[in-house]
Design a protein around this motif. Structure first.
Motif, mmCIF file in Angstrom:
data_model
loop_
_atom_site.group_PDB
_atom_site.id
_atom_site.type_symbol
_atom_site.label_atom_id
_atom_site.label_comp_id
_atom_site.label_asym_id
_atom_site.label_seq_id
_atom_site.Cartn_x
_atom_site.Cartn_y
_atom_site.Cartn_z
ATOM 1 N N CYS A 151 8.103 0.725 -3.010
ATOM 2 C CA CYS A 151 7.752 -0.692 -2.964
ATOM 3 C C CYS A 151 9.019 -1.492 -2.684
ATOM 4 O O CYS A 151 10.083 -1.191 -3.237
ATOM 5 N N ILE A 191 1.168 -6.265 -0.361
ATOM 6 C CA ILE A 191 0.365 -6.402 -1.575
ATOM 7 C C ILE A 191 0.617 -7.701 -2.332
ATOM 8 O O ILE A 191 -0.083 -7.992 -3.301
ATOM 9 N N CYS A 192 1.613 -8.485 -1.910
ATOM 10 C CA CYS A 192 1.887 -9.728 -2.641
ATOM 11 C C CYS A 192 2.529 -10.748 -1.710
ATOM 12 O O CYS A 192 3.587 -10.488 -1.120
ATOM 13 N N GLY A 224 1.447 -1.629 -13.704
ATOM 14 C CA GLY A 224 1.637 -2.583 -12.630
ATOM 15 C C GLY A 224 3.084 -2.746 -12.226
ATOM 16 O O GLY A 224 3.941 -1.915 -12.535
ATOM 17 N N LEU A 242 2.212 -8.008 -11.208
ATOM 18 C CA LEU A 242 1.052 -7.583 -10.429
ATOM 19 C C LEU A 242 0.426 -6.426 -11.187
ATOM 20 O O LEU A 242 1.006 -5.336 -11.263
ATOM 21 N N TYR A 244 -1.994 -3.338 -11.740
ATOM 22 C CA TYR A 244 -2.676 -2.362 -10.887
ATOM 23 C C TYR A 244 -4.072 -2.118 -11.445
ATOM 24 O O TYR A 244 -4.241 -1.547 -12.522
ATOM 25 N N PRO A 253 -3.125 2.451 -4.647
ATOM 26 C CA PRO A 253 -2.036 1.489 -4.495
ATOM 27 C C PRO A 253 -1.911 0.891 -3.098
ATOM 28 O O PRO A 253 -1.377 -0.207 -2.942
ATOM 29 N N TRP A 259 -4.359 -4.921 -6.644
ATOM 30 C CA TRP A 259 -3.274 -5.610 -7.342
ATOM 31 C C TRP A 259 -3.700 -7.026 -7.726
ATOM 32 O O TRP A 259 -4.178 -7.782 -6.890
ATOM 33 N N LYS A 261 -2.378 -10.554 -9.361
ATOM 34 C CA LYS A 261 -1.202 -11.357 -9.714
ATOM 35 C C LYS A 261 -1.432 -12.122 -11.014
ATOM 36 O O LYS A 261 -2.539 -12.591 -11.291
#
Length: 344
Positions: A151, A191-192, A224, A242, A244, A253, A259, A261
């Motif tokens: 990540c 993912i964010c 997470g 975040l 999981y 994932p 995910w 927030k």
């Protein structure tokens, strides 16, 4: 006690600038500490957190190249023991190009049962198969269901699918699956995105998500990523989560819908105007007698910018909803009591 059980206190770990702190404990019991030093990968080692603060063994394990892709701005190194070997993941740039040339690289070290400080260390290059067209920093590795994932923070894609190459005001979090510690096994997935006002500077000019770290409760009820957001060179820097939560048995994932927030930051400046300021880029350890603690950098003054970012330590509590730090940097500096040298 090192950290009082009844108060939200913090401890100062370093007295000098040590941004993006990463601390891990090896099987030999020693603590190893690295951080952003720009022209080298530093490593400190100590037998306790207290010794790490007062008298660590210091010495770099790798220095920036004279020229080329790893010649400056070595940022946020992380030391990991994976699949029987030590690895260091770090971002670096080409001195002739500057920040927009930042990419992620990997150093390979000794066997995981040997002292990582003793080396030797070799540059293995970028992660094989990772798209090198994307600006990338702050890479971390975690294992979930016996699979490794990488990540990191990167600049976004354009509408045509190509990567942005000259935009420094937006950073998103991406994840990819690894075949082994140095080989990608999937494309990167975003993912964010910094969509919340607290992930941005007040004027909205910098929208940043970076510094991802895997975190899991001892009971396993919460899993997470904790990440940093807003601008690291300002007092507005902070950390959020975040969680999981796969939406189905087939989701994992690499599915952005897995995910969730957090509604509010995990850690930020105190509302009363007292420091430290700009807490961010944390890492986590479970310590005997202390439980889960967070190491993060923060400045003494709100005008320090990206200077004087000292490493601090604060306790994290686990509640039903997940990790909790009271929302703010501790209201007082904890004391290094008689028991602190026992912290392992």
């Amino acid at each position: 006690m090192a950290l009082e059980q009844t108060s939200n206190s913090y401890l100062e770990i370093t007295k000098i600038n040590t941004p993006d702190p990463w601390i891990t404990q090896a099987n030999n019991g020693k603590f190893y500490f690295t951080f952003t030093a720009n022209n080298r990968i530093p490593m400190w080692e100590a037998s306790s957190i207290h010794q790490l603060r007062v008298d660590p063994k210091r010495g770099p394990v790798w220095k920036a190249k004279q020229t080329g892709p790893q010649s400056e701005r070595l940022w946020a190194p992380e030391l990991h023991a994976l699949r029987g070997r030590w690895y260091i993941y770090f971002a670096a740039a080409d001195a002739q190009v500057g920040n927009r040339s930042h990419r992620m690289y990997v150093l390979g070290g000794p066997s995981a049962d040997e002292d990582p400080h003793a080396g030797p260390w070799e540059l293995l290059g970028p992660i094989r198969g990772m798209n090198q067209g994307q600006w990338a920093i702050d890479g971390t590795v975690f294992e979930l269901d016996e699979v490794l994932y990488f990540c990191y923070s990167g600049w976004p894609r354009k509408e045509n699918g190509e990567w942005v190459t000259h935009r420094e005001d937006v950073q998103q979090l991406f994840i990819l699956r690894l075949k082994d510690p140095v080989t990608a096994d999937s494309e990167a997935v975003m993912i964010c995105h910094p969509s919340q006002p607290w992930e941005q500077l007040p004027n909205g000019r910098a929208k940043i998500c970076e510094g991802p770290q895997w975190l899991q409760s001892p009971s396993g009820h919460w899993k997470g990523i904790v990440y940093s957001c807003s601008a690291s060179w300002t007092k507005h820097y902070k950390m959020a989560t975040l969680q999981y939560l796969p939406i189905s048995a087939n989701a994992g994932p690499l599915d952005p819908r897995s995910w969730r927030k957090s509604i509010d930051p995990l850690l930020q400046n105190r509302p009363d105007g007292k420091g430290p300021f700009g807490p961010g880029h944390g890492c986590f350890l479970n310590l005997e007698d202390e439980g889960t603690v967070v190491f993060f950098h923060a400045t003494d003054r709100e005008t320090d910018g990206n200077r004087n970012r000292k490493c601090r330590m604060q306790r994290l509590k686990w509640i039903e909803g997940g990790p909790d730090m009271g929302g703010y940097v501790g209201d007082s500096a904890g004391t290094w009591g008689n028991r602190v040298e026992k912290i392992r």
